[in-house]
Design a protein around this motif. Structure first.
Motif, PDB file in Angstrom:
ATOM      1  N   ILE A  32      66.064  85.938  10.611  1.00 55.99           N
ATOM      2  CA  ILE A  32      66.108  87.357  11.005  1.00 55.99           C
ATOM      3  C   ILE A  32      66.770  88.181   9.916  1.00 55.99           C
ATOM      4  O   ILE A  32      66.267  89.244   9.509  1.00 55.99           O
ATOM      5  CB  ILE A  32      66.848  87.523  12.344  1.00 55.99           C
ATOM      6  CG1 ILE A  32      65.991  86.988  13.495  1.00 55.99           C
ATOM      7  CG2 ILE A  32      67.208  88.989  12.595  1.00 55.99           C
ATOM      8  CD1 ILE A  32      66.736  86.869  14.808  1.00 55.99           C
ATOM      9  N   ILE A  35      64.624  88.342   6.709  1.00 54.49           N
ATOM     10  CA  ILE A  35      63.534  89.302   6.864  1.00 54.49           C
ATOM     11  C   ILE A  35      64.061  90.725   6.740  1.00 54.49           C
ATOM     12  O   ILE A  35      63.494  91.561   6.021  1.00 54.49           O
ATOM     13  CB  ILE A  35      62.826  89.099   8.217  1.00 54.49           C
ATOM     14  CG1 ILE A  35      62.106  87.746   8.245  1.00 54.49           C
ATOM     15  CG2 ILE A  35      61.845  90.241   8.503  1.00 54.49           C
ATOM     16  CD1 ILE A  35      61.703  87.294   9.643  1.00 54.49           C
ATOM     17  N   ALA A  48      55.394  94.517   6.846  1.00 53.50           N
ATOM     18  CA  ALA A  48      56.629  93.820   7.223  1.00 53.50           C
ATOM     19  C   ALA A  48      56.330  92.581   8.056  1.00 53.50           C
ATOM     20  O   ALA A  48      56.998  91.550   7.902  1.00 53.50           O
ATOM     21  CB  ALA A  48      57.553  94.769   7.991  1.00 53.50           C
ATOM     22  N   ALA A  52      57.348  88.853   7.101  1.00 55.99           N
ATOM     23  CA  ALA A  52      58.176  88.054   8.010  1.00 55.99           C
ATOM     24  C   ALA A  52      57.566  86.680   8.239  1.00 55.99           C
ATOM     25  O   ALA A  52      58.272  85.665   8.249  1.00 55.99           O
ATOM     26  CB  ALA A  52      58.346  88.786   9.338  1.00 55.99           C
ATOM     27  N   LYS A  53      56.255  86.629   8.404  1.00 61.37           N
ATOM     28  CA  LYS A  53      55.591  85.342   8.586  1.00 61.37           C
ATOM     29  C   LYS A  53      55.784  84.451   7.366  1.00 61.37           C
ATOM     30  O   LYS A  53      56.010  83.235   7.497  1.00 61.37           O
ATOM     31  CB  LYS A  53      54.105  85.552   8.860  1.00 61.37           C
ATOM     32  CG  LYS A  53      53.804  86.188  10.212  1.00 61.37           C
ATOM     33  CD  LYS A  53      52.311  86.420  10.375  1.00 61.37           C
ATOM     34  CE  LYS A  53      51.988  87.046  11.718  1.00 61.37           C
ATOM     35  NZ  LYS A  53      50.530  87.323  11.878  1.00 61.37           N
ATOM     36  N   VAL A  55      58.313  84.547   5.265  1.00 61.98           N
ATOM     37  CA  VAL A  55      59.707  84.089   5.258  1.00 61.98           C
ATOM     38  C   VAL A  55      59.858  82.857   6.142  1.00 61.98           C
ATOM     39  O   VAL A  55      60.532  81.883   5.767  1.00 61.98           O
ATOM     40  CB  VAL A  55      60.660  85.220   5.713  1.00 61.98           C
ATOM     41  CG1 VAL A  55      62.063  84.675   6.006  1.00 61.98           C
ATOM     42  CG2 VAL A  55      60.739  86.304   4.649  1.00 61.98           C
ATOM     43  N   THR A  68      54.931  87.125  15.820  1.00 60.12           N
ATOM     44  CA  THR A  68      56.027  87.630  14.995  1.00 60.12           C
ATOM     45  C   THR A  68      55.968  89.152  15.011  1.00 60.12           C
ATOM     46  O   THR A  68      54.919  89.745  14.729  1.00 60.12           O
ATOM     47  CB  THR A  68      55.883  87.113  13.555  1.00 60.12           C
ATOM     48  OG1 THR A  68      55.987  85.683  13.571  1.00 60.12           O
ATOM     49  CG2 THR A  68      56.967  87.690  12.649  1.00 60.12           C
ATOM     50  N   VAL A  70      57.794  92.865  13.818  1.00 61.28           N
ATOM     51  CA  VAL A  70      58.734  93.777  13.160  1.00 61.28           C
ATOM     52  C   VAL A  70      58.256  95.162  13.549  1.00 61.28           C
ATOM     53  O   VAL A  70      57.119  95.534  13.243  1.00 61.28           O
ATOM     54  CB  VAL A  70      58.735  93.621  11.628  1.00 61.28           C
ATOM     55  CG1 VAL A  70      59.819  94.513  11.018  1.00 61.28           C
ATOM     56  CG2 VAL A  70      58.946  92.165  11.220  1.00 61.28           C
ATOM     57  N   ILE A  98      63.454  93.194  14.700  1.00 61.80           N
ATOM     58  CA  ILE A  98      62.743  91.955  14.409  1.00 61.80           C
ATOM     59  C   ILE A  98      62.790  91.086  15.645  1.00 61.80           C
ATOM     60  O   ILE A  98      63.829  90.979  16.296  1.00 61.80           O
ATOM     61  CB  ILE A  98      63.395  91.237  13.207  1.00 61.80           C
ATOM     62  CG1 ILE A  98      63.246  92.089  11.942  1.00 61.80           C
ATOM     63  CG2 ILE A  98      62.808  89.840  13.002  1.00 61.80           C
ATOM     64  CD1 ILE A  98      64.184  91.683  10.827  1.00 61.80           C
ATOM     65  N   ILE A 100      61.368  87.199  16.529  1.00 63.50           N
ATOM     66  CA  ILE A 100      60.659  86.009  16.052  1.00 63.50           C
ATOM     67  C   ILE A 100      60.915  84.831  16.981  1.00 63.50           C
ATOM     68  O   ILE A 100      61.947  84.769  17.656  1.00 63.50           O
ATOM     69  CB  ILE A 100      61.059  85.629  14.613  1.00 63.50           C
ATOM     70  CG1 ILE A 100      62.565  85.356  14.505  1.00 63.50           C
ATOM     71  CG2 ILE A 100      60.624  86.720  13.637  1.00 63.50           C
ATOM     72  CD1 ILE A 100      63.004  84.836  13.149  1.00 63.50           C
TER      73      ILE A 100
END
Length: 228
Positions: A32, A35, A48, A52-53, A55, A68, A70, A98, A100
């Motif tokens: 988290i 990201i 974003a 994030a995916k 990361v 996921t 954001v 965020i 996840i």
């Protein structure tokens, strides 16, 4: 509830492991913040989410057992099951969150947090209050042995006193070795017994009463020792 008897809603699968669940939580919380550190004004929300995916993949985690997310600005008010308005760009003074739910080997992670870019007192207060209410409710659960139903009634009442609306479409849920839905798919807010530690996710989604923005914080229900 007699803790010598496992409630049907709190059963676990054959791969359940305390160490594994805590590892998944640690990696989720770290992801988290990793990201969030890459989110900058001028970024479009879809960019974003893609970041994030990546990361999560780079961290060695399997992509989510739920989407996921954001969410920027005005999309922070939307219920999680509703798609974001496309093309929303993060502004210089803005709010985002965020959400996840990666997997680490057999174990489910799930976490969310809100962040501010620039300066905006109302956004900052909402983000801080979402995290504060999470811990306030968690401490009341721990000290008073509240049922899931009572826990969310307390959270809703406290959110209102803070000047926010609590989105009860996010009523908390089970977490376990994957997949928890094969064990129990019901909401924490419907649980009529006190929830056990390391079995449930407490979700707090605060909404501005004028429906302009919101903030989100979620984490596993655990004892104090697990939080910094």
């Amino acid at each position: 509830m007699d803790k010598t008897t496992v409630h049907a809603a709190e059963r676990v699968g054959p791969a359940f492991s305390t160490d594994g669940m805590l590892l998944a939580r640690r990696k989720t919380r770290q992801a988290i913040h990793d990201i969030a550190s890459r989110v900058t004004p001028g970024m479009v929300e879809e960019e974003a989410v893609t970041m994030a995916k990546q990361v999560l993949i780079d961290s060695g985690m399997a992509l989510s057992w739920h989407p996921t997310r954001v969410r920027f600005g005005r999309n922070t008010i939307k219920p999680m099951k509703r798609k974001s308005e496309p093309g929303v760009m993060l502004q210089e003074n803005d709010i985002f969150f965020i959400d996840i739910a990666p997997r680490v080997n057999a174990w489910e992670g799930d976490g969310g947090a809100s962040f501010i870019v620039g300066e905006h007192p109302d956004y900052s207060r909402c983000a801080a209050d979402a995290e504060r209410l999470f811990h306030d409710a968690r401490e009341v659960w721990s000290s008073q042995n509240l049922t899931g139903q009572a826990l969310y009634a307390y959270a809703e009442s406290t959110a209102r006193k803070m000047g926010w609306e609590l989105n009860l479409d996010l009523p908390g849920h089970r977490i376990s070795d994957f997949p928890h839905a094969a064990i129990h798919a019901g909401a924490l807010a419907d649980l009529d017994v006190p929830p056990s530690a390391m079995r449930w996710i407490l979700e707090i989604h605060l909404c501005d009463p004028q429906r302009r923005f919101g903030a989100f914080h979620e984490d596993m229900l655990l004892d104090d020792e697990h939080y910094n």
